[in-house]
Write a protein that holds these residues in place. Structure first.
Motif, PDB file in Angstrom:
ATOM      1  N   ASP A  83       8.611  -3.604   5.129  1.00 48.23           N
ATOM      2  CA  ASP A  83       8.420  -4.158   6.474  1.00 48.23           C
ATOM      3  C   ASP A  83       7.619  -3.267   7.406  1.00 48.23           C
ATOM      4  O   ASP A  83       6.903  -3.749   8.260  1.00 48.23           O
ATOM      5  N   SER A  84       7.753  -1.964   7.268  1.00 49.27           N
ATOM      6  CA  SER A  84       7.033  -1.069   8.185  1.00 49.27           C
ATOM      7  C   SER A  84       6.998   0.334   7.601  1.00 49.27           C
ATOM      8  O   SER A  84       7.682   0.644   6.620  1.00 49.27           O
ATOM      9  N   TRP A  85       6.188   1.204   8.221  1.00 47.43           N
ATOM     10  CA  TRP A  85       6.132   2.602   7.775  1.00 47.43           C
ATOM     11  C   TRP A  85       7.510   3.250   7.863  1.00 47.43           C
ATOM     12  O   TRP A  85       7.866   4.110   7.063  1.00 47.43           O
ATOM     13  N   ALA A  86       8.322   2.793   8.839  1.00 47.16           N
ATOM     14  CA  ALA A  86       9.663   3.367   9.007  1.00 47.16           C
ATOM     15  C   ALA A  86      10.521   3.155   7.760  1.00 47.16           C
ATOM     16  O   ALA A  86      11.421   3.945   7.474  1.00 47.16           O
ATOM     17  N   GLU A  87      10.237   2.101   7.012  1.00 51.44           N
ATOM     18  CA  GLU A  87      10.999   1.815   5.790  1.00 51.44           C
ATOM     19  C   GLU A  87      10.472   2.619   4.594  1.00 51.44           C
ATOM     20  O   GLU A  87      11.098   2.684   3.547  1.00 51.44           O
ATOM     21  N   HIS A  88       9.271   3.187   4.764  1.00 52.64           N
ATOM     22  CA  HIS A  88       8.605   3.847   3.644  1.00 52.64           C
ATOM     23  C   HIS A  88       9.329   5.148   3.299  1.00 52.64           C
ATOM     24  O   HIS A  88       9.695   5.916   4.188  1.00 52.64           O
ATOM     25  N   SER A  89       9.509   5.401   2.009  1.00 56.91           N
ATOM     26  CA  SER A  89      10.313   6.552   1.620  1.00 56.91           C
ATOM     27  C   SER A  89       9.617   7.422   0.580  1.00 56.91           C
ATOM     28  O   SER A  89      10.249   8.175  -0.127  1.00 56.91           O
ATOM     29  N   GLY A  90       8.307   7.317   0.489  1.00 58.17           N
ATOM     30  CA  GLY A  90       7.621   7.990  -0.622  1.00 58.17           C
ATOM     31  C   GLY A  90       6.892   9.257  -0.260  1.00 58.17           C
ATOM     32  O   GLY A  90       6.135   9.802  -1.058  1.00 58.17           O
ATOM     33  N   GLY A  91       7.061   9.793   0.949  1.00 55.93           N
ATOM     34  CA  GLY A  91       6.366  11.028   1.300  1.00 55.93           C
ATOM     35  C   GLY A  91       4.991  10.762   1.894  1.00 55.93           C
ATOM     36  O   GLY A  91       4.547   9.621   2.000  1.00 55.93           O
ATOM     37  N   SER A  92       4.322  11.849   2.274  1.00 55.14           N
ATOM     38  CA  SER A  92       3.024  11.748   2.933  1.00 55.14           C
ATOM     39  C   SER A  92       1.924  11.479   1.913  1.00 55.14           C
ATOM     40  O   SER A  92       2.059  11.842   0.749  1.00 55.14           O
ATOM     41  N   PRO A  93       0.806  10.904   2.379  1.00 55.39           N
ATOM     42  CA  PRO A  93      -0.318  10.688   1.462  1.00 55.39           C
ATOM     43  C   PRO A  93      -0.819  12.012   0.892  1.00 55.39           C
ATOM     44  O   PRO A  93      -0.815  13.031   1.562  1.00 55.39           O
ATOM     45  N   SER A  94      -1.235  11.964  -0.377  1.00 59.45           N
ATOM     46  CA  SER A  94      -1.661  13.176  -1.079  1.00 59.45           C
ATOM     47  C   SER A  94      -3.120  13.511  -0.769  1.00 59.45           C
ATOM     48  O   SER A  94      -3.939  12.612  -0.587  1.00 59.45           O
ATOM     49  N   PRO A  95      -3.486  14.796  -0.742  1.00 62.96           N
ATOM     50  CA  PRO A  95      -4.896  15.165  -0.561  1.00 62.96           C
ATOM     51  C   PRO A  95      -5.751  14.761  -1.760  1.00 62.96           C
ATOM     52  O   PRO A  95      -6.984  14.818  -1.686  1.00 62.96           O
ATOM     53  N   HIS A  96      -5.105  14.356  -2.863  1.00 62.86           N
ATOM     54  CA  HIS A  96      -5.868  13.979  -4.052  1.00 62.86           C
ATOM     55  C   HIS A  96      -6.263  12.499  -4.066  1.00 62.86           C
ATOM     56  O   HIS A  96      -6.800  12.025  -5.065  1.00 62.86           O
ATOM     57  N   VAL A  97      -5.969  11.779  -3.001  1.00 59.33           N
ATOM     58  CA  VAL A  97      -6.380  10.366  -2.950  1.00 59.33           C
ATOM     59  C   VAL A  97      -7.551  10.235  -1.978  1.00 59.33           C
ATOM     60  O   VAL A  97      -7.522  10.782  -0.872  1.00 59.33           O
ATOM     61  N   ARG A  98      -8.591   9.546  -2.445  1.00 59.93           N
ATOM     62  CA  ARG A  98      -9.789   9.326  -1.616  1.00 59.93           C
ATOM     63  C   ARG A  98     -10.305   7.920  -1.841  1.00 59.93           C
ATOM     64  O   ARG A  98      -9.807   7.200  -2.736  1.00 59.93           O
ATOM     65  N   ASN A  99     -11.297   7.527  -1.018  1.00 59.98           N
ATOM     66  CA  ASN A  99     -11.914   6.211  -1.213  1.00 59.98           C
ATOM     67  C   ASN A  99     -12.699   6.190  -2.528  1.00 59.98           C
ATOM     68  O   ASN A  99     -13.328   7.189  -2.901  1.00 59.98           O
ATOM     69  N   ALA A 100     -12.678   5.053  -3.183  1.00 59.74           N
ATOM     70  CA  ALA A 100     -13.489   4.892  -4.404  1.00 59.74           C
ATOM     71  C   ALA A 100     -14.969   4.863  -4.030  1.00 59.74           C
ATOM     72  O   ALA A 100     -15.338   4.379  -2.959  1.00 59.74           O
ATOM     73  N   SER A 101     -15.796   5.382  -4.925  1.00 54.53           N
ATOM     74  CA  SER A 101     -17.249   5.292  -4.722  1.00 54.53           C
ATOM     75  C   SER A 101     -17.856   4.588  -5.940  1.00 54.53           C
ATOM     76  O   SER A 101     -17.185   4.409  -6.968  1.00 54.53           O
ATOM     77  N   ALA A 102     -19.122   4.237  -5.812  1.00 55.15           N
ATOM     78  CA  ALA A 102     -19.808   3.538  -6.906  1.00 55.15           C
ATOM     79  C   ALA A 102     -19.770   4.374  -8.193  1.00 55.15           C
ATOM     80  O   ALA A 102     -19.716   3.820  -9.296  1.00 55.15           O
ATOM     81  N   ASN A 103     -19.756   5.698  -8.043  1.00 53.17           N
ATOM     82  CA  ASN A 103     -19.738   6.579  -9.216  1.00 53.17           C
ATOM     83  C   ASN A 103     -18.433   6.498 -10.005  1.00 53.17           C
ATOM     84  O   ASN A 103     -18.363   6.942 -11.143  1.00 53.17           O
ATOM     85  N   ASP A 104     -17.373   5.994  -9.365  1.00 49.65           N
ATOM     86  CA  ASP A 104     -16.065   5.923 -10.030  1.00 49.65           C
ATOM     87  C   ASP A 104     -15.912   4.670 -10.899  1.00 49.65           C
ATOM     88  O   ASP A 104     -14.987   4.592 -11.719  1.00 49.65           O
ATOM     89  N   VAL A 105     -16.773   3.682 -10.688  1.00 48.76           N
ATOM     90  CA  VAL A 105     -16.476   2.337 -11.193  1.00 48.76           C
ATOM     91  C   VAL A 105     -16.295   2.297 -12.708  1.00 48.76           C
ATOM     92  O   VAL A 105     -15.343   1.682 -13.215  1.00 48.76           O
ATOM     93  N   GLU A 106     -17.154   2.967 -13.462  1.00 52.16           N
ATOM     94  CA  GLU A 106     -17.020   2.886 -14.931  1.00 52.16           C
ATOM     95  C   GLU A 106     -15.696   3.503 -15.396  1.00 52.16           C
ATOM     96  O   GLU A 106     -15.018   2.953 -16.281  1.00 52.16           O
ATOM     97  N   ALA A 107     -15.304   4.627 -14.777  1.00 50.14           N
ATOM     98  CA  ALA A 107     -14.022   5.254 -15.148  1.00 50.14           C
ATOM     99  C   ALA A 107     -12.862   4.331 -14.787  1.00 50.14           C
ATOM    100  O   ALA A 107     -11.897   4.195 -15.569  1.00 50.14           O
ATOM    101  N   LEU A 108     -12.942   3.681 -13.640  1.00 58.74           N
ATOM    102  CA  LEU A 108     -11.855   2.792 -13.223  1.00 58.74           C
ATOM    103  C   LEU A 108     -11.776   1.567 -14.135  1.00 58.74           C
ATOM    104  O   LEU A 108     -10.674   1.097 -14.464  1.00 58.74           O
TER     105      LEU A 108
END
Ligand SMILES: CC(C)(COP(=O)(O)OP(=O)(O)OC[C@H]1O[C@@H](n2cnc3c(N)ncnc32)[C@H](O)[C@@H]1OP(=O)(O)O)[C@@H](O)C(=O)NCCC(=O)NCCS
Length: 246
Positions: A83-108
């Motif tokens: 329902d909301s961020w207040a319900e979220h229980s998984g910790g803060s976003p990781s520094p290892h997550v970023r936006n996908a780029s065109a270079n990632d597509v074949e690996a994905l």
């Protein structure tokens, strides 16, 4: 309005083209004897090979009629909701997550081909496994090209090892689309980092509630979402009815 006054099924051109058979989807989620007969007639007139039907799980008549009319159960569709961020229980976003780029597509795409074997397509032997795998490769590629509002990847420095996609819905809600982690990277926290980042992205975009759909048979994905505070919203049954080749 009589049953024949409205479209009881929708032809699906993309699915039909992709799998090379004529595919349609029933619009309703419940069956009556009359509607089941109408659907059979519609499919015959439209030369449909395969009909998808998403049934409400809590209607005994619908399930009995589906079985009588040759529908094959292929998936339990579970929708979970946060329902909301207040319900979220998984910790803060990781520094290892970023936006996908065109270079990632074949690996994905390579990860996607191996990641969705719990889905209803793989559980329908009428579809080849190669084609089912390709469906998810195309899906993640389209998601990175704008079909999703955001496509995020997990990358700890050695390249994209997982993905998650986010969608903003017309009713101000948001949803998680595809999630997958490379098999040799699973069990190390990448999935959890991706879910946290997706929830963060959707909350920042103003989306509430946030939903995600997974399979009843996919306990691992359910645990992942549950550990982040998602709870069950609904359960439905996916049926496929084949008129040819069965
Ligand atoms: C579901 C999926 C995304 C989970 O990804 P993942 O990277 O393995 O997830 P995590 O590593 O964050 O968590 C998995 C488990 O490892 C545990 N874990 C995480 N980091 C850990 C660590 N450092 N050491 C030991 N265990 C760890 C988690 O607690 C979790 O345990 P649980 O299943 O008992 O809750 C992954 O299995 C996958 O890609 N599956 C196929 C695609 C799929 O099912 N997608 C969702 C439906 S469309």
């Amino acid at each position: 309005m009589t049953l024949s006054d409205r479209d009881i099924c929708a032809f699906l051109p993309w699915d039909s083209d992709f799998f090379g058979v004529r595919i349609a989807r029933a619009r309703d989620h419940r069956l009556t004897a009359a509607l089941a007969t109408e659907i059979s007639g519609w499919c015959a007139r439209e030369s449909i090979d395969c009909l998808y039907f998403l049934a409400d799980a809590d209607d005994a008549q619908t399930i009995a009629l589906a079985e009588q009319h040759g529908f094959q159960l292929v998936d339990i569709r579970l929708t979970l909701r946060l329902d909301s961020w207040a319900e979220h229980s998984g910790g803060s976003p990781s520094p290892h997550v970023r936006n996908a780029s065109a270079n990632d597509v074949e690996a994905l795409k390579a990860i996607a081909r191996l990641s969705h074997e719990d889905s209803r397509f793989f559980y329908d032997a009428h579809f080849s496994r190669e084609r089912c795998a390709e469906l998810y490769a195309v899906w993640i590629e389209k998601s990175c090209a704008g079909y999703a509002d955001a496509a995020l990847v997990f990358d700890d420095g050695s390249g994209a090892a997982g993905y998650i996609t986010c969608h903003l819905d017309a009713d101000n809600g948001g949803s998680i689309g595809l999630v997958g982690v490379a098999q040799d990277q699973q069990g190390k926290g990448a999935g959890s980092a991706l879910v946290s980042a997706a929830v963060d992205w959707l909350v920042q975009a103003g989306a509430a509630p946030i939903t995600v759909v997974t399979q009843g048979r996919n306990a691992r994905a359910q645990r992942l979402y549950q550990r982040h505070g998602f709870v069950t919203e609904s359960l439905q049954l996916w049926y496929h009815r084949w008129f040819t080749g069965s």
